[in-house]
Design a protein around this motif. Structure first.
Motif, short mmCIF file in Angstrom:
data_model
loop_
_atom_site.label_atom_id
_atom_site.label_comp_id
_atom_site.label_asym_id
_atom_site.label_seq_id
_atom_site.Cartn_x
_atom_site.Cartn_y
_atom_site.Cartn_z
N ASN A 107 -15.44 26.15 4.74
CA ASN A 107 -16.08 25.92 6.03
C ASN A 107 -16.56 24.49 6.11
N LEU A 108 -16.55 23.96 7.33
CA LEU A 108 -16.92 22.57 7.56
C LEU A 108 -17.74 22.49 8.84
N SER A 109 -18.77 21.67 8.83
CA SER A 109 -19.53 21.41 10.05
C SER A 109 -19.96 19.95 10.06
N ILE A 110 -19.99 19.38 11.26
CA ILE A 110 -20.49 18.01 11.43
C ILE A 110 -21.49 18.01 12.58
N ASP A 111 -22.52 17.19 12.45
CA ASP A 111 -23.54 17.08 13.49
C ASP A 111 -23.87 15.62 13.72
N PHE A 112 -23.96 15.23 14.99
CA PHE A 112 -24.38 13.89 15.37
C PHE A 112 -25.70 14.01 16.13
N GLU A 113 -26.68 13.23 15.74
CA GLU A 113 -27.96 13.23 16.43
C GLU A 113 -28.34 11.79 16.81
N ARG A 114 -28.50 11.56 18.11
CA ARG A 114 -28.91 10.24 18.58
C ARG A 114 -30.42 10.28 18.82
N VAL A 115 -31.14 9.50 18.05
CA VAL A 115 -32.60 9.54 18.10
C VAL A 115 -33.11 8.55 19.14
N VAL A 116 -34.01 9.01 19.98
CA VAL A 116 -34.62 8.18 21.01
C VAL A 116 -36.12 8.20 20.84
N SER A 117 -36.73 7.05 20.84
CA SER A 117 -38.19 6.95 20.74
C SER A 117 -38.78 6.92 22.14
N TYR A 118 -39.78 7.75 22.36
CA TYR A 118 -40.46 7.76 23.65
C TYR A 118 -41.72 6.92 23.63
N VAL A 234 -25.65 13.28 4.37
CA VAL A 234 -26.42 12.87 5.55
C VAL A 234 -26.55 11.35 5.52
N PHE A 235 -26.23 10.70 6.63
CA PHE A 235 -26.40 9.25 6.66
C PHE A 235 -26.92 8.81 8.03
N ARG A 236 -27.57 7.66 8.03
CA ARG A 236 -28.09 7.06 9.27
C ARG A 236 -27.41 5.73 9.51
N THR A 237 -27.01 5.51 10.75
CA THR A 237 -26.51 4.20 11.15
C THR A 237 -27.20 3.86 12.46
N SER A 238 -28.09 2.89 12.42
CA SER A 238 -28.92 2.51 13.55
C SER A 238 -29.72 3.73 14.01
N ASN A 239 -29.54 4.15 15.26
CA ASN A 239 -30.33 5.26 15.78
C ASN A 239 -29.56 6.58 15.83
N VAL A 240 -28.48 6.68 15.06
CA VAL A 240 -27.70 7.92 14.98
C VAL A 240 -27.72 8.45 13.55
N ILE A 241 -27.96 9.75 13.42
CA ILE A 241 -27.96 10.42 12.12
C ILE A 241 -26.81 11.43 12.11
N VAL A 242 -25.99 11.36 11.07
CA VAL A 242 -24.81 12.23 10.95
C VAL A 242 -24.97 13.13 9.73
#
Length: 279
Positions: A107-118, A234-242
């Motif tokens: 099984n494989l899963s990938i997730d992209f999260e774009r972080v935004v500061s309010y 898990v890795f971060r590149t700028s404001n995106v976490i994968v």
């Protein structure tokens, strides 16, 4: 008749002074020493890739061997994957795949999260850094691996206050005795010396992947069922976490999933996804 123009002149002067005081640079809003509000810069990324199309079909066939054994209609369906349920595709998206083969299920899963500061005083990158550090701390890389006495690797965040990877990235710990298959995911029972591949298989921080990255490796067994191994990168590149999760459960109860293979393939996919984001 000469008096009326004088009154008009005085009135005009009064209006002019009033307008000048309201627009004057020396008004209350621009007094010397008043605080200046600086808005933090936005993150580098404003959108996210389509997750179910982010992994090439050839890569999926390699990660999910059972797919190649399916008939074409079923194969196409398996390769399409299943999109994760999300209510804001600008902020978080994901996709999962699964394939059964005679000897195991992958099984494989990938997730992209774009972080935004309010918070206007906190940049998106700084907020993403904090989210990433929380994920790494939750992984508890220093905790003992189940079934062994060996540590998981370097503890704590890979990013210091400036957001740069720590100096101890990927540092190997003391030598460990690989006396069970669970130590290395199918080891030979030989002693592991510093710098050996056995040490490299322990959960750890990773270098040369995004701005910061770590790998976790979890081996579980529920009752009498076969052991299931899940490798997470898990890795971060700028404001995106994968997040990449790649797992295997063998058909035989006595077989232990190969940690080395799963880790190598999960890392290779994570590096491809880092390129996809940068495109």
């Amino acid at each position: 008749m000469a008096y009326v123009p004088g009154v008009a002149l005085l009135a005009a002067l009064a209006v002019g002074c009033s307008a000048g005081s309201e627009g004057s640079p020396s008004g209350a809003d621009s007094k010397p020493g008043s605080p200046t509000v600086t808005t933090a810069p936005p993150g580098k990324y404003r959108t996210l890739p389509a997750p179910c199309r982010a992994v090439p079909g050839s890569t999926l066939k390699d990660l999910l061997p059972g797919v190649s054994e399916l008939a074409q209609p079923q194969q196409r369906k398996a390769l399409r994957g299943t999109a994760s349920v999300t209510y804001d595709t600008d902020r978080k998206v994901g996709c999962t795949w699964k394939a059964d083969a005679p000897d195991s299920t992958r099984n494989l899963s990938i997730d992209f999260e774009r972080v935004v500061s309010y918070d206007p005083a906190v940049s998106d990158d700084d907020r993403a850094r904090a989210v990433y550090v929380k994920k790494e701390n939750a992984a508890d890389l220093s905790a003992p691996t189940p079934g062994t006495g060996a540590g998981k690797g370097s503890a704590g965040s890979t990013e210091n206050a400036s957001g740069k990877p720590g100096d101890d990235q990927g540092a190997a710990g003391p030598s460990a005795e690989a006396d069970t298959d669970a130590d290395t995911g199918g080891g030979t029972g030989a002693s592991a010396s510093p710098g050996s591949s056995a040490e490299d298989l322990r959960p750890r921080v990773l270098d040369r992947l995004g701005d910061a990255a770590f790998l976790d490796d979890l081996l579980t067994r529920a009752g009498s069922t076969a052991q299931h191994r899940t490798v997470s990168v898990v890795f971060r590149t700028s404001n995106v976490i994968v997040t990449v999760r790649y797992g295997e459960q063998p058909a035989l109860v006595t077989k232990v999933p190969d940690s080395k293979e799963l880790q190598e393939k999960a890392q290779a996919l994570a590096r491809k996804l880092a390129e996809v984001i940068s495109e």
